[in-house]
Design a protein around this motif. Structure first.
Motif, PDB file in Angstrom:
ATOM      1  N   PHE A 102       0.833  -1.199   0.000  1.00 46.08           N
ATOM      2  CA  PHE A 102       0.000   0.000   0.000  1.00 46.08           C
ATOM      3  C   PHE A 102       0.872   1.255   0.000  1.00 46.08           C
ATOM      4  CE2 PHE A 102      -2.441   3.359   2.123  1.00 46.08           C
ATOM      5  CZ  PHE A 102      -3.565   3.391   1.310  1.00 46.08           C
ATOM      6  N   ASN A 103       1.852   1.298   0.872  1.00 45.85           N
ATOM      7  CA  ASN A 103       2.724   2.475   0.963  1.00 45.85           C
ATOM      8  C   ASN A 103       3.559   2.671  -0.297  1.00 45.85           C
ATOM      9  OD1 ASN A 103       1.825   3.198   3.533  1.00 45.85           O
ATOM     10  ND2 ASN A 103       3.336   1.891   4.526  1.00 45.85           N
ATOM     11  N   LYS A 104       3.896   1.584  -0.959  1.00 40.55           N
ATOM     12  CA  LYS A 104       4.694   1.667  -2.189  1.00 40.55           C
ATOM     13  C   LYS A 104       3.883   2.219  -3.351  1.00 40.55           C
ATOM     14  CE  LYS A 104       7.698  -1.196  -5.088  1.00 40.55           C
ATOM     15  NZ  LYS A 104       8.324  -2.535  -5.217  1.00 40.55           N
ATOM     16  N   TRP A 105       2.618   1.816  -3.477  1.00 43.20           N
ATOM     17  CA  TRP A 105       1.842   2.142  -4.668  1.00 43.20           C
ATOM     18  C   TRP A 105       0.791   3.223  -4.464  1.00 43.20           C
ATOM     19  CZ3 TRP A 105       4.052   1.008  -8.951  1.00 43.20           C
ATOM     20  CH2 TRP A 105       4.891  -0.097  -9.031  1.00 43.20           C
ATOM     21  N   PHE A 106       0.331   3.461  -3.243  1.00 40.15           N
ATOM     22  CA  PHE A 106      -0.666   4.509  -3.033  1.00 40.15           C
ATOM     23  C   PHE A 106       0.012   5.859  -3.237  1.00 40.15           C
ATOM     24  CE2 PHE A 106      -3.329   7.494  -0.707  1.00 40.15           C
ATOM     25  CZ  PHE A 106      -4.585   7.131  -1.166  1.00 40.15           C
ATOM     26  N   GLY A 107      -0.544   6.669  -4.112  1.00 41.16           N
ATOM     27  CA  GLY A 107       0.046   7.973  -4.415  1.00 41.16           C
ATOM     28  C   GLY A 107       1.034   7.932  -5.558  1.00 41.16           C
ATOM     29  N   ASP A 142      -2.702 -10.563  15.893  1.00 38.96           N
ATOM     30  CA  ASP A 142      -2.257  -9.172  15.980  1.00 38.96           C
ATOM     31  C   ASP A 142      -3.359  -8.214  15.503  1.00 38.96           C
ATOM     32  OD1 ASP A 142      -0.756  -6.926  16.324  1.00 38.96           O
ATOM     33  OD2 ASP A 142       0.761  -7.438  14.840  1.00 38.96           O
ATOM     34  N   ARG A 143      -4.470  -8.219  16.210  1.00 41.46           N
ATOM     35  CA  ARG A 143      -5.612  -7.404  15.808  1.00 41.46           C
ATOM     36  C   ARG A 143      -5.323  -5.906  15.951  1.00 41.46           C
ATOM     37  NH1 ARG A 143      -9.918  -9.976  14.546  1.00 41.46           N
ATOM     38  NH2 ARG A 143     -11.412  -8.368  15.103  1.00 41.46           N
ATOM     39  N   GLY A 144      -4.479  -5.505  16.913  1.00 40.37           N
ATOM     40  CA  GLY A 144      -4.145  -4.097  17.076  1.00 40.37           C
ATOM     41  C   GLY A 144      -3.461  -3.529  15.837  1.00 40.37           C
ATOM     42  N   SER A 145      -2.483  -4.263  15.300  1.00 36.54           N
ATOM     43  CA  SER A 145      -1.797  -3.821  14.074  1.00 36.54           C
ATOM     44  C   SER A 145      -2.761  -3.804  12.896  1.00 36.54           C
ATOM     45  CB  SER A 145      -0.620  -4.737  13.748  1.00 36.54           C
ATOM     46  OG  SER A 145       0.383  -4.601  14.714  1.00 36.54           O
ATOM     47  N   LEU A 146      -3.634  -4.785  12.857  1.00 31.73           N
ATOM     48  CA  LEU A 146      -4.617  -4.858  11.784  1.00 31.73           C
ATOM     49  C   LEU A 146      -5.535  -3.639  11.805  1.00 31.73           C
ATOM     50  CD1 LEU A 146      -5.669  -6.653   9.499  1.00 31.73           C
ATOM     51  CD2 LEU A 146      -7.090  -7.818  11.161  1.00 31.73           C
ATOM     52  N   TRP A 147      -6.017  -3.280  12.984  1.00 34.27           N
ATOM     53  CA  TRP A 147      -6.879  -2.101  13.106  1.00 34.27           C
ATOM     54  C   TRP A 147      -6.115  -0.820  12.764  1.00 34.27           C
ATOM     55  CZ3 TRP A 147     -11.769  -1.585  12.739  1.00 34.27           C
ATOM     56  CH2 TRP A 147     -12.632  -2.598  13.156  1.00 34.27           C
ATOM     57  N   ARG A 148      -4.861  -0.697  13.221  1.00 35.84           N
ATOM     58  CA  ARG A 148      -4.072   0.503  12.898  1.00 35.84           C
ATOM     59  C   ARG A 148      -3.901   0.658  11.401  1.00 35.84           C
ATOM     60  NH1 ARG A 148      -1.857  -0.875  17.652  1.00 35.84           N
ATOM     61  NH2 ARG A 148      -0.246  -2.242  16.829  1.00 35.84           N
ATOM     62  N   PHE A 149      -3.590  -0.436  10.722  1.00 32.31           N
ATOM     63  CA  PHE A 149      -3.426  -0.372   9.269  1.00 32.31           C
ATOM     64  C   PHE A 149      -4.760  -0.096   8.586  1.00 32.31           C
ATOM     65  CE2 PHE A 149      -2.591  -2.879   5.173  1.00 32.31           C
ATOM     66  CZ  PHE A 149      -2.155  -1.751   4.506  1.00 32.31           C
ATOM     67  N   PHE A 150      -5.835  -0.724   9.063  1.00 34.95           N
ATOM     68  CA  PHE A 150      -7.164  -0.487   8.493  1.00 34.95           C
ATOM     69  C   PHE A 150      -7.504   1.003   8.528  1.00 34.95           C
ATOM     70  CE2 PHE A 150     -11.778  -0.022   8.946  1.00 34.95           C
ATOM     71  CZ  PHE A 150     -12.219  -0.707   7.826  1.00 34.95           C
ATOM     72  N   TRP A 151      -7.273   1.647   9.684  1.00 32.46           N
ATOM     73  CA  TRP A 151      -7.597   3.076   9.792  1.00 32.46           C
ATOM     74  C   TRP A 151      -6.628   3.937   8.991  1.00 32.46           C
ATOM     75  CZ3 TRP A 151     -12.248   3.924  10.371  1.00 32.46           C
ATOM     76  CH2 TRP A 151     -13.036   3.155  11.212  1.00 32.46           C
ATOM     77  N   ALA A 152      -5.393   3.522   8.839  1.00 37.41           N
ATOM     78  CA  ALA A 152      -4.439   4.264   8.005  1.00 37.41           C
ATOM     79  C   ALA A 152      -4.899   4.241   6.544  1.00 37.41           C
ATOM     80  CB  ALA A 152      -3.037   3.680   8.126  1.00 37.41           C
ATOM     81  N   VAL A 153      -5.399   3.095   6.095  1.00 39.28           N
ATOM     82  CA  VAL A 153      -5.924   2.998   4.725  1.00 39.28           C
ATOM     83  C   VAL A 153      -7.157   3.887   4.582  1.00 39.28           C
ATOM     84  CG1 VAL A 153      -7.041   1.443   3.059  1.00 39.28           C
ATOM     85  CG2 VAL A 153      -4.958   0.716   4.258  1.00 39.28           C
ATOM     86  N   GLN A 154      -8.058   3.829   5.567  1.00 38.30           N
ATOM     87  CA  GLN A 154      -9.272   4.641   5.509  1.00 38.30           C
ATOM     88  C   GLN A 154      -8.946   6.129   5.448  1.00 38.30           C
ATOM     89  OE1 GLN A 154     -12.251   3.041   5.068  1.00 38.30           O
ATOM     90  NE2 GLN A 154     -10.805   1.352   5.039  1.00 38.30           N
ATOM     91  N   ASP A 155      -7.935   6.552   6.193  1.00 35.27           N
ATOM     92  CA  ASP A 155      -7.591   7.973   6.293  1.00 35.27           C
ATOM     93  C   ASP A 155      -6.687   8.472   5.169  1.00 35.27           C
ATOM     94  OD1 ASP A 155      -9.070   8.037   8.632  1.00 35.27           O
ATOM     95  OD2 ASP A 155      -7.327   7.871   9.947  1.00 35.27           O
ATOM     96  N   ALA A 156      -6.141   7.586   4.376  1.00 38.94           N
ATOM     97  CA  ALA A 156      -5.205   7.985   3.315  1.00 38.94           C
ATOM     98  C   ALA A 156      -5.901   8.884   2.292  1.00 38.94           C
ATOM     99  CB  ALA A 156      -4.632   6.748   2.630  1.00 38.94           C
TER     100      ALA A 156
END
Length: 183
Positions: A102-107, A142-156
């Motif tokens: 995601f970080n490589k290709w988004f943007g 690792d649900r905490g990391s999953l949620w952090r990444f989920f919200w990072a994608v939502q906020d991008a």
């Protein structure tokens, strides 16, 4: 081993992909075990990215596309795969790969503002859907990391905004009502 079900390529009407947003939205659907890639082309783009364990095929296909390569389609089953509880897509390493991808290709600037914006929107939608599936899987640790990444994608927010006639149109006016107008 018994064959449980034969899956067919779901895009037979339009199988050849030529735009980055198509690759991203379709999850490429070209497994390395069933893809034929010219060795010289593979080496020219650096092969698989070793930082990825999951999404490495999608990343490779996007880089091949960037290098000017095209795809074609052979409507035959050429590989078998199996689903099991310990497969890579259920492991934390896969989540890290999804985030790296995601970080490589988004943007990424694909050279056309509309294609870049569409690719960003489709990447965001694809990963949102994938992460939502994983969030429903109670077996993940690792649900905490999953949620952090989920919200990072939502906020991008995509840096790409198409320009030109109609690209900045205000769609809040009455002519764009969601209600059907009858004459």
């Amino acid at each position: 081993h018994a064959l449980i079900a034969e899956r067919t390529f779901p895009y037979e009407v339009h199988p050849v992909l030529s735009r980055p947003s198509e690759f991203i939205s379709r999850d490429a659907i070209m497994f390395p075990s069933s893809a034929l890639i010219c060795r010289e082309k593979y080496l020219a783009v650096g092969g698989f990215d070793p930082a990825l364990v999951g999404y490495e095929d999608d990343d490779l296909y996007l880089r091949l596309l960037l290098d000017g390569n095209t795809t074609s389609y052979c409507p035959a089953s050429v590989t078998n795969s199996r689903l099991h509880p310990n497969q890579t897509s259920r492991q934390t390493v896969f989540l890290r790969s999804a985030e790296y991808f995601f970080n490589k290709w988004f943007g990424y600037d694909w050279g056309d503002s509309e294609e870049s914006a569409l690719a960003d929107a489709r990447l965001k939608a694809r990963l949102s859907n994938s992460l939502a599936v994983h969030l429903n899987d109670q077996g993940l640790h690792d649900r905490g990391s999953l949620w952090r990444f989920f919200w990072a994608v939502q906020d991008a927010q995509s840096p790409h905004r198409p320009t030109g006639k109609g690209a900045q149109a205000d769609i809040s006016g009455p002519e764009h009502s969601h209600k059907e107008q009858r004459s």
